[in-house]
Design a protein around this motif. Structure first.
Motif, mmCIF file in Angstrom:
data_model
loop_
_atom_site.group_PDB
_atom_site.id
_atom_site.type_symbol
_atom_site.label_atom_id
_atom_site.label_comp_id
_atom_site.label_asym_id
_atom_site.label_seq_id
_atom_site.Cartn_x
_atom_site.Cartn_y
_atom_site.Cartn_z
ATOM 1 N N MET A 175 0.857 -1.151 0.192
ATOM 2 C CA MET A 175 -0.111 0.016 -0.001
ATOM 3 C C MET A 175 0.951 1.150 0.017
ATOM 4 O O MET A 175 1.883 1.231 0.499
ATOM 5 C CB MET A 175 -1.009 -0.115 1.277
ATOM 6 N N LYS A 176 0.170 2.307 -0.181
ATOM 7 C CA LYS A 176 1.065 3.703 -0.343
ATOM 8 C C LYS A 176 1.065 4.207 1.012
ATOM 9 O O LYS A 176 0.095 4.414 1.699
ATOM 10 C CB LYS A 176 0.364 4.633 -1.285
ATOM 11 N N ILE A 177 2.120 4.305 1.473
ATOM 12 C CA ILE A 177 2.590 4.825 2.799
ATOM 13 C C ILE A 177 2.333 6.386 2.984
ATOM 14 O O ILE A 177 2.821 7.130 2.174
ATOM 15 C CB ILE A 177 3.882 4.511 3.335
ATOM 16 N N ARG A 178 1.386 6.954 3.744
ATOM 17 C CA ARG A 178 1.386 8.187 3.914
ATOM 18 C C ARG A 178 2.541 8.794 4.835
ATOM 19 O O ARG A 178 2.744 8.276 5.804
ATOM 20 C CB ARG A 178 0.056 8.526 4.609
ATOM 21 N N LEU A 179 2.961 10.219 4.481
ATOM 22 C CA LEU A 179 4.058 10.709 5.124
ATOM 23 C C LEU A 179 3.636 11.794 5.977
ATOM 24 O O LEU A 179 2.488 12.265 6.172
ATOM 25 C CB LEU A 179 5.133 11.140 3.917
ATOM 26 N N LEU A 180 4.513 12.298 6.919
ATOM 27 C CA LEU A 180 4.283 13.253 7.972
ATOM 28 C C LEU A 180 4.163 14.283 7.028
ATOM 29 O O LEU A 180 4.756 14.728 6.182
ATOM 30 C CB LEU A 180 5.600 13.376 8.940
ATOM 31 N N ALA A 181 3.059 15.352 7.542
ATOM 32 C CA ALA A 181 2.858 16.598 6.707
ATOM 33 C C ALA A 181 4.073 17.562 6.532
ATOM 34 O O ALA A 181 5.105 17.778 7.587
ATOM 35 C CB ALA A 181 1.779 17.209 7.446
ATOM 36 N N GLY A 182 4.412 17.986 5.594
ATOM 37 C CA GLY A 182 5.355 19.075 5.461
ATOM 38 C C GLY A 182 6.557 18.370 4.798
ATOM 39 O O GLY A 182 7.651 19.186 5.032
ATOM 40 N N VAL A 183 6.657 17.257 4.834
ATOM 41 C CA VAL A 183 7.915 16.353 4.614
ATOM 42 C C VAL A 183 8.181 15.992 3.174
ATOM 43 O O VAL A 183 7.313 15.270 2.740
ATOM 44 C CB VAL A 183 8.354 15.360 5.485
ATOM 45 N N ALA A 201 4.283 4.033 12.519
ATOM 46 C CA ALA A 201 3.723 4.475 13.633
ATOM 47 C C ALA A 201 5.245 4.909 14.476
ATOM 48 O O ALA A 201 5.527 5.882 14.962
ATOM 49 C CB ALA A 201 3.094 3.538 14.305
ATOM 50 N N SER A 202 6.044 3.975 14.497
ATOM 51 C CA SER A 202 7.281 4.161 15.232
ATOM 52 C C SER A 202 8.191 5.367 14.328
ATOM 53 O O SER A 202 8.659 6.184 15.159
ATOM 54 C CB SER A 202 8.200 2.804 15.157
ATOM 55 N N ALA A 203 8.138 5.370 13.154
ATOM 56 C CA ALA A 203 8.957 6.340 12.495
ATOM 57 C C ALA A 203 8.221 7.611 12.616
ATOM 58 O O ALA A 203 8.999 8.805 12.651
ATOM 59 C CB ALA A 203 9.002 6.161 10.996
ATOM 60 N N ALA A 204 6.870 7.750 12.618
ATOM 61 C CA ALA A 204 6.339 8.999 12.876
ATOM 62 C C ALA A 204 6.459 9.673 14.317
ATOM 63 O O ALA A 204 6.757 11.002 14.244
ATOM 64 C CB ALA A 204 4.871 8.923 12.682
ATOM 65 N N VAL A 205 6.403 8.930 15.153
ATOM 66 C CA VAL A 205 6.875 9.392 16.820
ATOM 67 C C VAL A 205 8.596 9.942 16.623
ATOM 68 O O VAL A 205 8.501 10.997 17.249
ATOM 69 C CB VAL A 205 6.392 8.100 17.644
ATOM 70 N N VAL A 226 -0.825 4.201 17.901
ATOM 71 C CA VAL A 226 -0.404 5.071 16.991
ATOM 72 C C VAL A 226 -1.032 4.362 15.659
ATOM 73 O O VAL A 226 -1.623 5.234 14.647
ATOM 74 C CB VAL A 226 0.992 5.314 16.926
ATOM 75 N N ALA A 227 -0.554 3.395 15.166
ATOM 76 C CA ALA A 227 -0.821 2.713 13.832
ATOM 77 C C ALA A 227 -2.447 2.632 13.762
ATOM 78 O O ALA A 227 -3.042 2.827 12.928
ATOM 79 C CB ALA A 227 -0.448 1.294 14.020
ATOM 80 N N MET A 228 -3.358 2.356 14.867
ATOM 81 C CA MET A 228 -4.703 2.327 14.889
ATOM 82 C C MET A 228 -5.303 3.737 14.342
ATOM 83 O O MET A 228 -6.327 3.802 13.625
ATOM 84 C CB MET A 228 -5.382 1.876 16.103
ATOM 85 N N ASP A 229 -4.721 4.705 15.081
ATOM 86 C CA ASP A 229 -5.078 5.885 14.647
ATOM 87 C C ASP A 229 -4.735 6.499 13.112
ATOM 88 O O ASP A 229 -5.573 7.132 12.484
ATOM 89 C CB ASP A 229 -4.291 7.130 15.532
ATOM 90 N N ILE A 230 -3.797 5.923 12.750
ATOM 91 C CA ILE A 230 -3.161 6.243 11.299
ATOM 92 C C ILE A 230 -4.045 5.438 10.451
ATOM 93 O O ILE A 230 -4.841 6.207 9.403
ATOM 94 C CB ILE A 230 -1.795 5.731 10.989
ATOM 95 N N PRO A 251 -0.002 10.464 9.913
ATOM 96 C CA PRO A 251 0.943 9.956 10.758
ATOM 97 C C PRO A 251 1.610 11.022 11.941
ATOM 98 O O PRO A 251 1.892 10.612 13.006
ATOM 99 C CB PRO A 251 2.156 9.263 9.890
ATOM 100 N N GLU A 252 1.553 12.245 11.271
ATOM 101 C CA GLU A 252 1.951 13.299 12.042
ATOM 102 C C GLU A 252 1.032 13.601 13.428
ATOM 103 O O GLU A 252 1.391 13.606 14.464
ATOM 104 C CB GLU A 252 2.451 14.539 11.207
ATOM 105 N N GLU A 253 -0.317 13.461 12.914
ATOM 106 C CA GLU A 253 -1.338 13.730 13.920
ATOM 107 C C GLU A 253 -1.496 12.605 14.773
ATOM 108 O O GLU A 253 -1.635 13.052 16.145
ATOM 109 C CB GLU A 253 -2.675 13.825 13.237
ATOM 110 N N ALA A 254 -1.383 11.337 14.509
ATOM 111 C CA ALA A 254 -1.353 10.278 15.238
ATOM 112 C C ALA A 254 -0.175 10.323 16.162
ATOM 113 O O ALA A 254 -0.076 9.832 17.416
ATOM 114 C CB ALA A 254 -1.317 9.082 14.445
ATOM 115 N N ALA A 255 0.889 10.832 15.788
ATOM 116 C CA ALA A 255 2.332 10.752 16.718
ATOM 117 C C ALA A 255 2.175 11.820 17.571
ATOM 118 O O ALA A 255 2.431 11.625 19.005
ATOM 119 C CB ALA A 255 3.435 10.955 15.757
#
Length: 326
Positions: free
Chosen positions: A1-9, A62-66, A295-299, A305-309
């Protein structure tokens, strides 16, 4: 699947040039970190750019986002999050396009090459997560056919799992082809009347599992823990021959279950030597399966990812403050 990235990156480009020849391409600099901080303090001074690879499953993300959120908002670094599959990410250590793999599932062969032989990577300690790969069926099947969870009985039920793609055999649904896999060897060495059918992504596995339980459809599939899906869908693991030390040493002769893994972090040797506080944060990062699953569930439920982190960080100050280098 396409991984969504942190906003602004910005995302690094990845050239998928065929088996064994794919390389991570050069990339422009990432955008500056957002102005919001995990703490109430002013934005720290810039500390350089860190490239954290994003492998294709939401727990990793999730880990990367935090870590990325804290790296930007507490330490003042710019963070790039290139989407790169597992084995390709290790190539990035050699060419400078990856600094961090935040969740490594074993890969002793890659450790031998990039850490021991080439000397371009080093281990950076445990993530705190315990990882287990296995085969699963929806709970309704275990209830209806209680002995189906013993691998010795799978051939008896192979007809239930036939699909248009399985060539007259039972189908074992697999995910992204880049995932760690012993499935072909297990089927051959355990003499199972099954065929691996590749769904292509984590999303395909999740959708298949959910539909199988909700609609009472037969399904045998590859999956792993930690994962948020277990809190929403009832699944039962199939018992393969018990893992013993060394039983998976020869990939062609594997006839045992997967080992429980202490998931760890891998970084480039250059980053370990020169990464300063960013490296210290990665090294100090350690949380639980429950933390990651939240965090993964929130994503999965629609947050970026940034919001969940940020949500997790705001609720767990005591945990993450211990990771921040003094």
């Amino acid at each position: 699947m396409k991984i969504r990235l942190l906003a602004g990156v910005l995302m690094l480009g990845v050239a998928l040039a065929g088996c064994g020849g794919a390389k991570v391409e050069d990339t422009p600099s990432a955008a500056p970190a957002p102005s919001g901080s995990a703490s109430a303090s002013a934005q720290p001074s810039a500390g350089g750019t860190v490239k954290i690879a994003i492998n294709p499953w939401v727990g990793y993300e999730a880990s990367a986002a935090v870590v990325a959120y804290l790296m930007k908002n507490e330490l003042g670094y710019t963070v790039e999050l290139p989407e790169i599959k597992e084995q390709l990410a290790w190539e990035g250590f050699a060419n400078g396009q990856v600094d961090v793999i935040i969740e490594n599932w074993g890969h002793d062969d890659l450790k031998k090459k990039y850490i021991e032989t080439d000397g371009v990577a080093v281990e950076a300690g445990s993530t705190g997560n315990k990882g287990v790969i296995g085969w699963y069926v929806p709970k309704w099947m275990a209830d209806k056919y209680p002995d189906i969870t013993d691998w010795k009985n799978l051939n008896k039920y192979a007809d239930l799992f036939k699909t248009s793609e399985s060539g007259g055999k039972g189908a074992l649904l697999f995910g992204d082809p880049s995932y760690v896999s012993n499935e072909e060897a297990l089927i051959k060495n355990l003499k199972l009347d099954f065929k691996v059918v590749t769904g292509g992504s984590e999303a395909a596995l999740i959708k298949g599992a959910q539909q199988a339980q909700e609609q009472q459809k037969p399904l045998l599939f590859y999956f792993w823990d930690p994962h948020w899906l277990f809190s929403k869908t009832e699944l039962v693991r199939v018992n393969l021959p018990a893992y013993t030390e060394g039983c998976d040493a020869d990939p062609k002769k594997v006839a045992c279950d997967y080992a429980e893994l202490d998931l760890d972090k891998i970084v480039s040797k250059k980053f370990a030597d020169t990464g300063g506080k960013a490296y210290d944060l990665v090294k100090n990062f350690s949380w639980t399966n429950a933390d990651q699953n939240q965090v993964a569930m929130d994503i999965n439920d629609g947050m970026t990812p940034e919001e969940a982190a940020k949500k997790w960080i705001e609720a767990n100050a005591t945990k993450w403050q211990a990771w921040i280098p003094k």
